[in-house]
Design a protein around this motif. Structure first.
Motif, PDB file in Angstrom:
ATOM      1  N   LYS A   1       7.836  13.137  15.324  1.00 19.60           N
ATOM      2  CA  LYS A   1       9.241  13.113  15.733  1.00 19.60           C
ATOM      3  C   LYS A   1       9.399  13.082  17.264  1.00 19.60           C
ATOM      4  O   LYS A   1       8.587  13.655  17.983  1.00 19.60           O
ATOM      5  CB  LYS A   1       9.936  14.349  15.182  1.00 19.60           C
ATOM      6  CG  LYS A   1      11.442  14.338  15.404  1.00 19.60           C
ATOM      7  CD  LYS A   1      12.109  15.391  14.552  1.00 19.60           C
ATOM      8  CE  LYS A   1      13.471  15.804  15.076  1.00 19.60           C
ATOM      9  NZ  LYS A   1      14.436  14.731  15.244  1.00 19.60           N
TER      10      LYS A   1
ATOM     11  N   ALA B   1       6.499   9.223  20.607  1.00 19.87           N
ATOM     12  CA  ALA B   1       6.970   9.545  19.265  1.00 19.87           C
ATOM     13  C   ALA B   1       6.602   8.413  18.307  1.00 19.87           C
ATOM     14  O   ALA B   1       6.204   7.335  18.729  1.00 19.87           O
ATOM     15  CB  ALA B   1       8.483   9.745  19.299  1.00 19.87           C
TER      16      ALA B   1
ATOM     17  N   THR C   1       5.786  21.105  17.160  1.00 21.17           N
ATOM     18  CA  THR C   1       6.745  21.147  16.060  1.00 21.17           C
ATOM     19  C   THR C   1       7.915  22.044  16.436  1.00 21.17           C
ATOM     20  O   THR C   1       7.729  23.092  17.030  1.00 21.17           O
ATOM     21  CB  THR C   1       6.050  21.723  14.803  1.00 21.17           C
ATOM     22  OG1 THR C   1       4.853  20.995  14.548  1.00 21.17           O
ATOM     23  CG2 THR C   1       6.939  21.641  13.580  1.00 21.17           C
TER      24      THR C   1
ATOM     25  N   SER D   1      13.184  18.032   9.883  1.00 18.56           N
ATOM     26  CA  SER D   1      12.600  16.704  10.120  1.00 18.56           C
ATOM     27  C   SER D   1      11.365  16.800  11.007  1.00 18.56           C
ATOM     28  O   SER D   1      10.407  16.043  10.828  1.00 18.56           O
ATOM     29  CB  SER D   1      13.619  15.715  10.693  1.00 18.56           C
ATOM     30  OG  SER D   1      14.535  16.345  11.514  1.00 18.56           O
ATOM     31  N   SER D   2      11.364  17.732  11.933  1.00 20.90           N
ATOM     32  CA  SER D   2      10.187  17.891  12.782  1.00 20.90           C
ATOM     33  C   SER D   2       8.974  18.364  11.975  1.00 20.90           C
ATOM     34  O   SER D   2       7.865  17.854  12.147  1.00 20.90           O
ATOM     35  CB  SER D   2      10.487  18.879  13.913  1.00 20.90           C
ATOM     36  OG  SER D   2       9.318  19.162  14.634  1.00 20.90           O
TER      37      SER D   2
ATOM     38  N   ASP E   1       7.650  15.505   9.819  1.00 17.46           N
ATOM     39  CA  ASP E   1       6.947  14.512  10.630  1.00 17.46           C
ATOM     40  C   ASP E   1       5.596  15.044  11.113  1.00 17.46           C
ATOM     41  O   ASP E   1       4.629  14.283  11.240  1.00 17.46           O
ATOM     42  CB  ASP E   1       7.797  14.088  11.831  1.00 17.46           C
ATOM     43  CG  ASP E   1       8.968  13.214  11.405  1.00 17.46           C
ATOM     44  OD1 ASP E   1       9.101  12.964  10.192  1.00 17.46           O
ATOM     45  OD2 ASP E   1       9.742  12.785  12.277  1.00 17.46           O
TER      46      ASP E   1
END
Ligand SMILES: Nc1ncnc2c1ncn2[C@@H]1O[C@H](COP(=O)(O)OP(=O)(O)OP(=O)(O)O)[C@@H](O)[C@H]1O
Ligand SMILES: [Mg+2]
Lengths: 83, 270
Positions: free
Chosen positions: B11, B122, B142, B147-148, B151
């Motif tokens: 991300k 990213a 992180t 979402s982080s 990913d």
């Protein structure tokens, strides 16, 4: 922290625990597909199309999984057919 | 032989460049000759965070294309001994980084440096793959946010399959979780994933927790890596992470919110 929060202790209502539950599912799914060959998703879609020609089923009623151990790989196909 | 560390996340905007600058500077402060490499082709930023943007003459791609020597392109940090920066190219050609080109640069650096820190862009495209390909260790940055975390798990999968170590069947890349922008107060009221939650999901060893901190923006405004701000919790937390990276056992700090009186809690004072 507001007054209301101070008395609210029900963790199931908290957004962080929802986040954790959702992540556990997503990540578990991500990990099973980690070691799969790239053609698997396309093959899965094709299999579903073939089955749909004969039986009315939804996408999520079919699961395709490839398990490999040392000697061989097993393609596991699970179809839930309607009654 | 230099140790190659990639700072990666999948991300965008989670703190990779902030972390690369901090960890690279920290390693140099601890006496290790360190180079920080910016792999973000087209979106060069490390130079700004390190405060050397006006000294960029040649870049990564110039070296790969043989238009400059590595020695010409490396910028020696003015504040910290033992520290060098290789800026990214601003070219829009995403194919500018090649395995051969990057490999050659890393080989040349490996003789002369103790650590090479690779600041990944990213995504999971070419630039990110090149940044992690040669890594010995990975710092997975992180944020405590869905979402982080997802990913980060994706990037871990890629480290397992697409790194040179994976391809050659060597010992896998050593993975470290760095949780950044952590707000213990929001964790306490159930609004943010806790350290334990994220550790549970990603299941890799924790390198450190960097609190959400105003000092980070202040530091980048000034072009000084935040680790040089010894007053700031974020700076101290990065220093601890560097010590752990060097194999030292250091307690985690800043995981708990400041204790507040009942009054300030009821009034919602922050
Ligand atoms: N611990 C922190 N506290 C507060 N702000 C932070 C913290 N860490 C990073 N930031 C802020 O987050 C933003 C993004 O940081 P940074 O540029 O390091 O992310 P990145 O992962 O390198 O982004 P990109 O994916 O675009 O390369 C910056 O504005 C930075 O100041
Ligand atoms: Mg960046």
């Amino acid at each position: 922290m507001r007054l209301l929060d101070y008395f609210r202790k029900d963790t199931s209502q908290q957004s962080a625990s929802m986040a954790k539950e959702r992540l556990q599912i997503v990540v578990a799914h991500q990990r099973t597909s980690r070691n799969q060959p790239d053609f698997l998703p396309e093959m899965q879609r094709e299999i579903i199309r073939v089955i749909q020609k004969y039986v009315k089923i939804e996408q999520d009623q079919v699961s395709v999984q490839l398990d490999s151990n040392d000697a061989c790989s097993v393609l596991e196909l699970n179809v839930t057919l309607p009654q | 032989m230099a140790k190659i560390i990639v700072v990666t996340s999948g991300k965008g905007g989670v703190g990779k460049t902030t972390t690369s600058a901090a960890i690279g500077t920290g390693l140099a402060l601890r006496g290790h000759k360190t180079a920080i490499l910016d792999f973000d082709v087209g979106l060069r930023n490390l130079d700004l965070v390190m405060g050397c943007e006006r000294r960029v003459v040649y870049d990564f791609v110039n070296v790969i294309n043989g238009e400059a020597s590595l020695k010409q392109a490396l910028i020696k940090d003015k504040r910290t001994e033992n520290l060098f920066i290789l800026p990214a190219s601003q070219t829009r050609d995403k194919e500018a980084l090649t395995v051969e080109g990057v490999g050659k640069i890393l080989d040349e650096l490996a003789n002369d440096f103790d650590f090479i820190v690779c600041d990944s862009p990213a995504g999971i495209e070419k630039g990110a793959l090149m940044a992690l390909y040669f890594a010995d260790e990975a710092v997975v940055v992180t944020n405590p946010e869905v979402s982080s975390v997802r990913d980060s798990d994706r990037i871990l999968g890629i480290l397992h399959s697409k790194s040179q170590r994976a391809e050659q069947g060597r010992e896998p890349v050593r993975e470290h979780l760095l949780l950044t922008r952590y707000d213990p107060q929001r964790v306490n009221i159930g609004e943010m994933l806790s350290v334990a939650d994220v550790e549970d999901i990603l299941a890799i060893p924790l390198l450190g927790v960097i609190p959400e901190s105003e000092a980070v923006l202040k530091a980048s405004n000034q072009g000084q890596p935040v680790i040089l701000d010894g007053q700031a919790k974020a700076g101290q937390a990065y220093m601890d992470a560097v010590a752990r990276l060097l194999g030292e056992k250091v307690e985690h700090r800043f995981l708990e919110a400041k204790k507040k009186g009942f009054f300030s809690r009821v009034m919602g004072v922050r």
